[in-house]
Write a protein that holds these residues in place. Structure first.
Motif, PDB file in Angstrom:
ATOM      1  N   THR A 197      43.919  40.005 -24.052  1.00 49.22           N
ATOM      2  CA  THR A 197      42.736  40.575 -24.692  1.00 49.22           C
ATOM      3  C   THR A 197      41.795  41.152 -23.651  1.00 49.22           C
ATOM      4  O   THR A 197      41.288  42.261 -23.798  1.00 49.22           O
ATOM      5  N   ALA A 198      41.564  40.418 -22.570  1.00 51.68           N
ATOM      6  CA  ALA A 198      40.680  40.905 -21.508  1.00 51.68           C
ATOM      7  C   ALA A 198      41.246  42.174 -20.886  1.00 51.68           C
ATOM      8  O   ALA A 198      40.502  43.112 -20.606  1.00 51.68           O
ATOM      9  N   MET A 199      42.561  42.215 -20.665  1.00 51.50           N
ATOM     10  CA  MET A 199      43.177  43.411 -20.095  1.00 51.50           C
ATOM     11  C   MET A 199      43.024  44.604 -21.023  1.00 51.50           C
ATOM     12  O   MET A 199      42.696  45.698 -20.597  1.00 51.50           O
ATOM     13  N   ALA A 200      43.238  44.368 -22.314  1.00 53.23           N
ATOM     14  CA  ALA A 200      43.131  45.455 -23.277  1.00 53.23           C
ATOM     15  C   ALA A 200      41.715  46.014 -23.304  1.00 53.23           C
ATOM     16  O   ALA A 200      41.513  47.193 -23.524  1.00 53.23           O
TER      17      ALA A 200
ATOM     18  N   ASP B 148      41.119  48.273 -19.824  1.00 51.94           N
ATOM     19  CA  ASP B 148      41.928  49.447 -19.462  1.00 51.94           C
ATOM     20  C   ASP B 148      41.605  50.647 -20.340  1.00 51.94           C
ATOM     21  O   ASP B 148      42.327  51.629 -20.370  1.00 51.94           O
ATOM     22  N   THR B 149      40.485  50.576 -21.031  1.00 53.69           N
ATOM     23  CA  THR B 149      40.031  51.631 -21.920  1.00 53.69           C
ATOM     24  C   THR B 149      38.505  51.702 -21.826  1.00 53.69           C
ATOM     25  O   THR B 149      37.857  50.699 -21.544  1.00 53.69           O
TER      26      THR B 149
ATOM     27  N   MET C  27      35.581  61.016 -17.312  1.00 54.07           N
ATOM     28  CA  MET C  27      35.237  59.660 -16.913  1.00 54.07           C
ATOM     29  C   MET C  27      36.479  58.884 -16.505  1.00 54.07           C
ATOM     30  O   MET C  27      37.592  59.227 -16.909  1.00 54.07           O
ATOM     31  N   HIS C  28      36.247  57.883 -15.679  1.00 50.99           N
ATOM     32  CA  HIS C  28      37.336  56.991 -15.274  1.00 50.99           C
ATOM     33  C   HIS C  28      36.769  55.610 -15.008  1.00 50.99           C
ATOM     34  O   HIS C  28      35.576  55.440 -14.754  1.00 50.99           O
TER      35      HIS C  28
ATOM     36  N   ASN D 278      35.435  47.232 -15.200  1.00 51.60           N
ATOM     37  CA  ASN D 278      34.060  46.778 -15.423  1.00 51.60           C
ATOM     38  C   ASN D 278      33.021  47.860 -15.166  1.00 51.60           C
ATOM     39  O   ASN D 278      31.853  47.686 -15.484  1.00 51.60           O
ATOM     40  N   LYS D 279      33.435  48.966 -14.566  1.00 46.11           N
ATOM     41  CA  LYS D 279      32.530  50.086 -14.324  1.00 46.11           C
ATOM     42  C   LYS D 279      33.175  51.357 -14.850  1.00 46.11           C
ATOM     43  O   LYS D 279      34.381  51.552 -14.727  1.00 46.11           O
TER      44      LYS D 279
END
Length: 160
Positions: free
Chosen positions: A30-33, A36-37, A130-131, A137-138
């Motif tokens: 869940t944290a990864m999902a 990564d977006t 954007m990236h 986290n940023k």
């Protein structure tokens, strides 16, 4: 008898550890999902003061495009009745709170591109790309005219 009890205790511990491992794995996925977006809530920073300015909620629509709207003003910008008096499009004199300021961002390689961003301070609409950085986290948001060399970037911070 003692062997059977030890085997049962070991089995219970194994089941508990497996359940805990499953919970930890689900939390990690869940944290990864979420990282990564660009979908999520982001704290924007004022270019001139370096202070938190607003919270922007970015969501993905059914076509895979990302849009972002202002969900809260922070600091001096925490004025629910503030309007985009400088806007020249359909957002002219509309409330900034709840306003969509990012439109139609689409995945492009390691980032998102081909969308637009509105600066409610000056009412101008810019091309946007954007990236993600820092493990998601940023969010580096770049608004530009023509080519991306002619623009400015802001780094937004993901809110939990």
């Amino acid at each position: 008898m003692q062997f059977a009890q030890q085997a049962r205790t070991l089995a219970v511990r194994t089941v508990r550890h497996a359940a805990l491992a499953g919970v930890l794995l689900a939390s990690a996925v869940t944290a990864m999902a979420q990282t990564d977006t660009p979908a999520g809530t982001w704290q924007t920073i004022d270019d001139s003061t370096g202070q938190p300015k607003a919270l922007v909620q970015i969501t993905q629509d059914s076509n895979g495009l990302f849009d972002g709207k202002v969900i809260k003003g922070l600091g001096a910008n925490n004025q629910p009745d503030r309007r985009c008096s400088a806007c020249t499009d359909a957002r002219k004199d509309q409330l900034i709170l709840g306003m969509t300021i990012i439109n139609d961002m689409q995945k492009d390689g390691d980032g998102w591109d081909h969308g637009q961003i509105l600066d409610p301070e000056n009412g101008k609409v810019y091309k946007c790309k954007m990236h993600l950085e820092d493990g998601g986290n940023k969010l580096v948001v770049r608004g530009y005219i023509g080519v991306s060399l002619l623009g400015r970037s802001q780094t937004w911070v993901r809110q939990q």
